[in-house]
Design a protein around this motif. Structure first.
Motif, short mmCIF file in Angstrom:
data_model
loop_
_atom_site.label_atom_id
_atom_site.label_comp_id
_atom_site.label_asym_id
_atom_site.label_seq_id
_atom_site.Cartn_x
_atom_site.Cartn_y
_atom_site.Cartn_z
N ALA A 157 3.78 19.91 -10.06
CA ALA A 157 5.02 20.64 -9.65
C ALA A 157 4.49 22.14 -9.79
N GLU A 158 4.18 22.47 -11.08
CA GLU A 158 3.66 23.80 -11.33
C GLU A 158 2.67 24.21 -10.39
N GLN A 159 1.62 23.33 -10.43
CA GLN A 159 0.57 23.62 -9.49
C GLN A 159 0.82 24.19 -7.97
N ILE A 160 1.63 23.48 -7.38
CA ILE A 160 2.12 23.84 -6.12
C ILE A 160 2.99 24.79 -5.85
N GLY A 161 3.62 25.46 -7.12
CA GLY A 161 4.28 26.53 -7.16
C GLY A 161 5.87 26.36 -7.05
N LEU A 162 6.13 25.12 -7.57
CA LEU A 162 7.70 24.93 -7.36
C LEU A 162 8.74 25.45 -8.60
N ASP A 163 9.89 25.75 -8.32
CA ASP A 163 10.76 26.32 -9.29
C ASP A 163 10.67 25.05 -10.25
N ILE A 164 10.46 25.13 -11.67
CA ILE A 164 10.36 23.91 -12.41
C ILE A 164 11.68 23.60 -12.98
N ALA A 165 12.42 24.73 -13.28
CA ALA A 165 13.92 24.12 -13.56
C ALA A 165 14.55 23.55 -12.33
N ALA A 166 14.55 23.88 -11.26
CA ALA A 166 15.06 23.30 -10.13
C ALA A 166 14.37 21.70 -9.98
N TYR A 167 13.25 21.73 -10.29
CA TYR A 167 12.29 20.47 -10.16
C TYR A 167 12.90 19.57 -11.19
N ASP A 168 12.84 19.93 -12.23
CA ASP A 168 13.38 19.21 -13.43
C ASP A 168 14.92 18.57 -13.17
N ALA A 169 15.54 19.38 -12.78
CA ALA A 169 17.08 19.10 -12.33
C ALA A 169 17.00 17.91 -11.17
N SER A 170 16.09 18.02 -10.22
CA SER A 170 16.06 17.29 -9.15
C SER A 170 15.52 15.71 -9.55
N VAL A 171 14.51 15.88 -10.38
CA VAL A 171 13.96 14.29 -11.06
C VAL A 171 15.02 13.75 -11.72
N ALA A 172 15.85 14.47 -12.52
CA ALA A 172 16.87 13.80 -13.43
C ALA A 172 18.17 13.31 -12.50
N ALA A 173 18.38 13.96 -11.28
CA ALA A 173 19.57 13.84 -10.76
C ALA A 173 19.63 12.39 -10.22
N PRO A 174 20.69 11.47 -10.58
CA PRO A 174 21.11 10.37 -9.81
C PRO A 174 20.83 10.60 -8.38
#
Length: 223
Positions: A157-174
């Motif tokens: 996710a970092e490699q392709i330039g994602l917003d990591i905070a938003a990525y973490d929230a998305s992965v954790a979201a039910p």
């Protein structure tokens, strides 16, 4: 974004495609899976559209185009073998065929759901293709691992330039897991029992060789 890839070396599908038993209890994936249609029974697939409003579209050829939908598992070796073939078909039939995919993480793969969550989180930030490609290009590095590769996918996710905070929230979201689960449940209802499984205009494509997919598309376009 499209990356050219060399055609994968043909393999015997019977030795690569991973069959699953529908009656398996899918802990952590499904609460109560719907029984699949019996093998060879395409009635379930014919009674409903495989392409739904939330299905991820890789190439949109228009409303009346032939539609190919793949149920896939990013950890599945057969899916990895089909990946460059599908990429070639996307180029060959650009503008004629709509290519789409749906998640079908096999319960025997430790990181298949983790990979699907990472791809879905990337899709929410408009980076679906980038993460989709990375999963297959790096499959040999993490596939079949018995340890969670979620931290590695976060590096992607970092490699392709994602917003990591938003990525973490998305992965954790039910809701993200529910999105993956809904595709799996739909696949079960349609009779999907292995990956990859392809539906061409809502009909399951029988495969015995890699070239069967191209032949099926050509036949559909000629109708």
């Amino acid at each position: 974004m499209r990356i050219n890839r060399a055609l994968a070396t043909p393999l015997a599908l019977s030795g690569v495609i991973i069959a699953i038993v529908i009656g398996v209890i899918i802990a952590g994936i499904l609460q109560s899976p719907t029984p699949a249609a019996a093998p060879g029974n395409s009635g379930a697939a014919e009674s409903q559209s495989v392409l739904r409003p939330d299905t991820h579209i890789l190439d949109d050829a228009g409303e009346d185009a032939v539609t190919l939908v793949e149920f896939l598992d990013f950890e599945c070796e057969a899916c990895g073998a089909f990946y460059p073939i599908v990429e070639d078909l996307r180029e060959e039939f650009e503008g004629e065929v709509t290519f789409a995919f749906r998640y079908f993480p096999l319960p025997g793969h430790v990181n298949s759901t983790n990979a699907a969550l990472a791809v879905e989180a990337a899709a929410q930030q408009g980076k679906l293709e980038e993460m989709f490609a990375l999963m297959y290009e790096t499959q040999a590095q993490w596939g079949e691992s018995q340890d969670s590769k979620a931290p590695l996918f976060r590096e992607y996710a970092e490699q392709i330039g994602l917003d990591i905070a938003a990525y973490d929230a998305s992965v954790a979201a039910p809701e993200t897991l529910e999105r993956v689960q809904s595709d799996f449940e739909a696949g079960i209802a349609l009779g999907v029992q292995s990956t990859p499984t392809f539906f061409l205009d809502d009909r399951m494509v029988p495969l015995s060789t890699f070239d069967d997919l191209r032949l099926a598309i050509e036949a559909e376009l000629e109708q």
